[in-house]
Design a protein around this motif. Structure first.
Motif, PDB file in Angstrom:
ATOM      1  N   LEU A  73       1.639   7.860  -8.626  1.00 18.57           N
ATOM      2  CA  LEU A  73       2.536   7.128  -9.521  1.00 18.57           C
ATOM      3  C   LEU A  73       3.829   7.903  -9.760  1.00 18.57           C
ATOM      4  N   LYS A  74       3.698   9.218  -9.918  1.00 21.45           N
ATOM      5  CA  LYS A  74       4.886  10.047 -10.143  1.00 21.45           C
ATOM      6  C   LYS A  74       5.819   9.990  -8.934  1.00 21.45           C
ATOM      7  N   ARG A  75       5.238  10.067  -7.745  1.00 18.48           N
ATOM      8  CA  ARG A  75       6.071  10.003  -6.546  1.00 18.48           C
ATOM      9  C   ARG A  75       6.729   8.631  -6.416  1.00 18.48           C
ATOM     10  N   ALA A  76       5.969   7.571  -6.694  1.00 19.68           N
ATOM     11  CA  ALA A  76       6.535   6.222  -6.621  1.00 19.68           C
ATOM     12  C   ALA A  76       7.690   6.066  -7.600  1.00 19.68           C
ATOM     13  N   ARG A  77       7.536   6.622  -8.798  1.00 16.77           N
ATOM     14  CA  ARG A  77       8.603   6.535  -9.798  1.00 16.77           C
ATOM     15  C   ARG A  77       9.834   7.317  -9.356  1.00 16.77           C
ATOM     16  N   ASP A  78       9.628   8.538  -8.862  1.00 17.95           N
ATOM     17  CA  ASP A  78      10.747   9.409  -8.510  1.00 17.95           C
ATOM     18  C   ASP A  78      11.494   8.926  -7.268  1.00 17.95           C
ATOM     19  N   GLU A  79      10.768   8.303  -6.319  1.00 17.38           N
ATOM     20  CA  GLU A  79      11.380   7.912  -5.052  1.00 17.38           C
ATOM     21  C   GLU A  79      11.631   6.413  -4.945  1.00 17.38           C
ATOM     22  N   GLY A  80      11.346   5.675  -6.011  1.00 17.46           N
ATOM     23  CA  GLY A  80      11.589   4.234  -5.988  1.00 17.46           C
ATOM     24  C   GLY A  80      10.667   3.483  -5.052  1.00 17.46           C
ATOM     25  N   LEU A  81       9.416   3.918  -4.964  1.00 16.95           N
ATOM     26  CA  LEU A  81       8.461   3.321  -4.035  1.00 16.95           C
ATOM     27  C   LEU A  81       7.494   2.389  -4.756  1.00 16.95           C
ATOM     28  N   GLY A  82       6.721   1.658  -3.973  1.00 14.13           N
ATOM     29  CA  GLY A  82       5.653   0.830  -4.508  1.00 14.13           C
ATOM     30  C   GLY A  82       4.311   1.361  -4.042  1.00 14.13           C
ATOM     31  N   LEU A  83       3.265   1.054  -4.778  1.00  9.16           N
ATOM     32  CA  LEU A  83       1.909   1.459  -4.417  1.00  9.16           C
ATOM     33  C   LEU A  83       1.134   0.248  -3.903  1.00  9.16           C
ATOM     34  N   ILE A  84       0.340   0.466  -2.870  1.00  9.93           N
ATOM     35  CA  ILE A  84      -0.539  -0.574  -2.346  1.00  9.93           C
ATOM     36  C   ILE A  84      -1.966  -0.056  -2.403  1.00  9.93           C
ATOM     37  N   PHE A  85      -2.821  -0.772  -3.100  1.00 11.88           N
ATOM     38  CA  PHE A  85      -4.225  -0.403  -3.210  1.00 11.88           C
ATOM     39  C   PHE A  85      -5.010  -1.142  -2.126  1.00 11.88           C
ATOM     40  N   ALA A  86      -5.640  -0.384  -1.238  1.00 11.67           N
ATOM     41  CA  ALA A  86      -6.389  -0.969  -0.128  1.00 11.67           C
ATOM     42  C   ALA A  86      -7.883  -0.777  -0.349  1.00 11.67           C
ATOM     43  N   HIS A  87      -8.652  -1.818  -0.047  1.00  9.14           N
ATOM     44  CA  HIS A  87     -10.103  -1.715  -0.131  1.00  9.14           C
ATOM     45  C   HIS A  87     -10.726  -2.705   0.844  1.00  9.14           C
ATOM     46  N   THR A  88     -12.036  -2.712   0.921  1.00  7.15           N
ATOM     47  CA  THR A  88     -12.736  -3.595   1.851  1.00  7.15           C
ATOM     48  C   THR A  88     -13.709  -4.489   1.099  1.00  7.15           C
ATOM     49  N   HIS A  89     -14.078  -5.577   1.749  1.00 10.12           N
ATOM     50  CA  HIS A  89     -15.162  -6.443   1.294  1.00 10.12           C
ATOM     51  C   HIS A  89     -16.207  -6.467   2.409  1.00 10.12           C
ATOM     52  N   PRO A  90     -17.080  -5.472   2.468  1.00  9.15           N
ATOM     53  CA  PRO A  90     -18.027  -5.370   3.590  1.00  9.15           C
ATOM     54  C   PRO A  90     -18.882  -6.625   3.739  1.00  9.15           C
ATOM     55  N   GLY A  91     -18.969  -7.098   4.983  1.00 11.38           N
ATOM     56  CA  GLY A  91     -19.836  -8.229   5.280  1.00 11.38           C
ATOM     57  C   GLY A  91     -19.251  -9.588   4.983  1.00 11.38           C
ATOM     58  N   ALA A  92     -18.066  -9.635   4.379  1.00 11.78           N
ATOM     59  CA  ALA A  92     -17.482 -10.931   4.017  1.00 11.78           C
ATOM     60  C   ALA A  92     -16.930 -11.628   5.256  1.00 11.78           C
ATOM     61  N   ARG A  93     -17.350 -12.869   5.477  1.00  8.22           N
ATOM     62  CA  ARG A  93     -16.826 -13.648   6.591  1.00  8.22           C
ATOM     63  C   ARG A  93     -15.457 -14.228   6.271  1.00  8.22           C
ATOM     64  N   VAL A  94     -15.261 -14.594   5.020  1.00  8.30           N
ATOM     65  CA  VAL A  94     -13.969 -15.096   4.561  1.00  8.30           C
ATOM     66  C   VAL A  94     -13.319 -13.997   3.730  1.00  8.30           C
ATOM     67  N   VAL A  95     -12.192 -13.505   4.204  1.00  6.29           N
ATOM     68  CA  VAL A  95     -11.530 -12.391   3.528  1.00  6.29           C
ATOM     69  C   VAL A  95     -10.525 -12.949   2.530  1.00  6.29           C
ATOM     70  N   GLU A  96     -10.829 -12.776   1.259  1.00  6.61           N
ATOM     71  CA  GLU A  96      -9.948 -13.267   0.206  1.00  6.61           C
ATOM     72  C   GLU A  96     -10.177 -12.443  -1.050  1.00  6.61           C
ATOM     73  N   PHE A  97      -9.205 -12.481  -1.947  1.00  5.56           N
ATOM     74  CA  PHE A  97      -9.323 -11.732  -3.189  1.00  5.56           C
ATOM     75  C   PHE A  97     -10.349 -12.408  -4.098  1.00  5.56           C
ATOM     76  N   SER A  98     -11.202 -11.589  -4.690  1.00  6.26           N
ATOM     77  CA  SER A  98     -12.263 -12.109  -5.548  1.00  6.26           C
ATOM     78  C   SER A  98     -11.778 -12.218  -6.991  1.00  6.26           C
ATOM     79  N   LYS A  99     -12.601 -12.832  -7.828  1.00  3.81           N
ATOM     80  CA  LYS A  99     -12.275 -12.914  -9.250  1.00  3.81           C
ATOM     81  C   LYS A  99     -12.235 -11.525  -9.876  1.00  3.81           C
ATOM     82  N   VAL A 100     -13.080 -10.623  -9.362  1.00 11.12           N
ATOM     83  CA  VAL A 100     -13.061  -9.241  -9.854  1.00 11.12           C
ATOM     84  C   VAL A 100     -11.732  -8.579  -9.501  1.00 11.12           C
TER      85      VAL A 100
END
Length: 236
Positions: free
Chosen positions: A14-41
């Motif tokens: 977060l500090k680096r993103a603030r100082d350098e004007g960057l954005g953060l992207i949070f990456a994760h997986t949904h193991p075994g999911a046939r349809v890849v989409e964001f969940s309610k969680v």
């Protein structure tokens, strides 16, 4: 089971993103999911996380990414709360791999037959979805442009501010006695149109690569910045 990121992990980012004007992207997986989409969680978690991100790193945008063997889902969040769905992902490394609708839209025709035999349909679709910028349309650059057209590259951006002369005409593919005085990029663009019959989008820019304006060629009004750009440089 619920997983949480420890402050020791994300605070330095977060500090680096603030100082350098960057954005953060949070990456994760949904193991075994046939349809890849964001969940309610995922939705509920981002409703809490994103405002906190913008309070610490206001430039943004920030985003999230789901990776899976069956596809991907990605979205970006703006500071005003708006969400932008990201339809295409480009993975850049020793090779360039793409996923998304651009590959599905890439057509393969009879003219691609020999390429498909060598590269496979997936390889040819990748070429059709690719943008190639060639700096210099002279002796070397014109050869690169010619082969790119034969390979079926989807879009070509050509940069050169020089013109055909009697002293260089014999080195430039596509040039003829009648080309003397014409811009090299215009001669090359016409060659591409003859080869591809209009399948390849070709955009000639009569600019010197050292000019500041040349750095914006990918985002010129007639261009689209959606596709990844690979640049080839050739002497004139």
């Amino acid at each position: 089971m619920r997983l949480e990121l420890a402050p020791a992990f994300h605070v330095p980012l977060l500090k680096r993103a603030r100082d350098e004007g960057l954005g953060l992207i949070f990456a994760h997986t949904h193991p075994g999911a046939r349809v890849v989409e964001f969940s309610k969680v995922d939705d509920a978690g981002e409703a809490v996380v994103m405002p906190a991100l913008f309070s610490r790193a206001p430039h943004g945008p920030h985003g999230s990414l789901i990776l899976s063997e069956h596809g991907h889902a990605a979205r970006a969040r703006l500071r005003d709360g708006a969400t932008i769905v990201i339809p295409e992902i480009v993975e850049v490394g020793r090779s360039v791999r793409r996923s998304g609708p651009a590959l599905d839209r890439a057509t393969i025709d009879a003219i691609d037959d020999r390429n498909v035999r060598a590269l496979g349909e997936a390889g040819q679709r990748s070429l059709r979805a690719l943008t190639l910028a060639v700096v210099g349309a002279g002796g070397t650059g014109s050869l690169v442009i010619e082969q790119a057209a034969h390979l079926g590259i989807g879009r070509l951006i050509l940069i050169d501010d020089e013109r055909i002369e009697d002293t260089n005409r014999n080195r430039v593919v596509g040039a003829s006695p009648g080309s003397v005085g014409d811009l090299k990029v215009d001669v090359a663009a016409e060659m591409v149109r003859r080869i591809t019959g209009g399948r390849t989008i070709v955009e000639p820019f009569p600019l010197n690569v050292l000019d500041a304006e040349a750095g914006n060629f990918c985002c010129a009004p007639t261009s689209s910045c959606a596709a990844p750009t690979v640049t080839a440089v050739g002497p004139s």
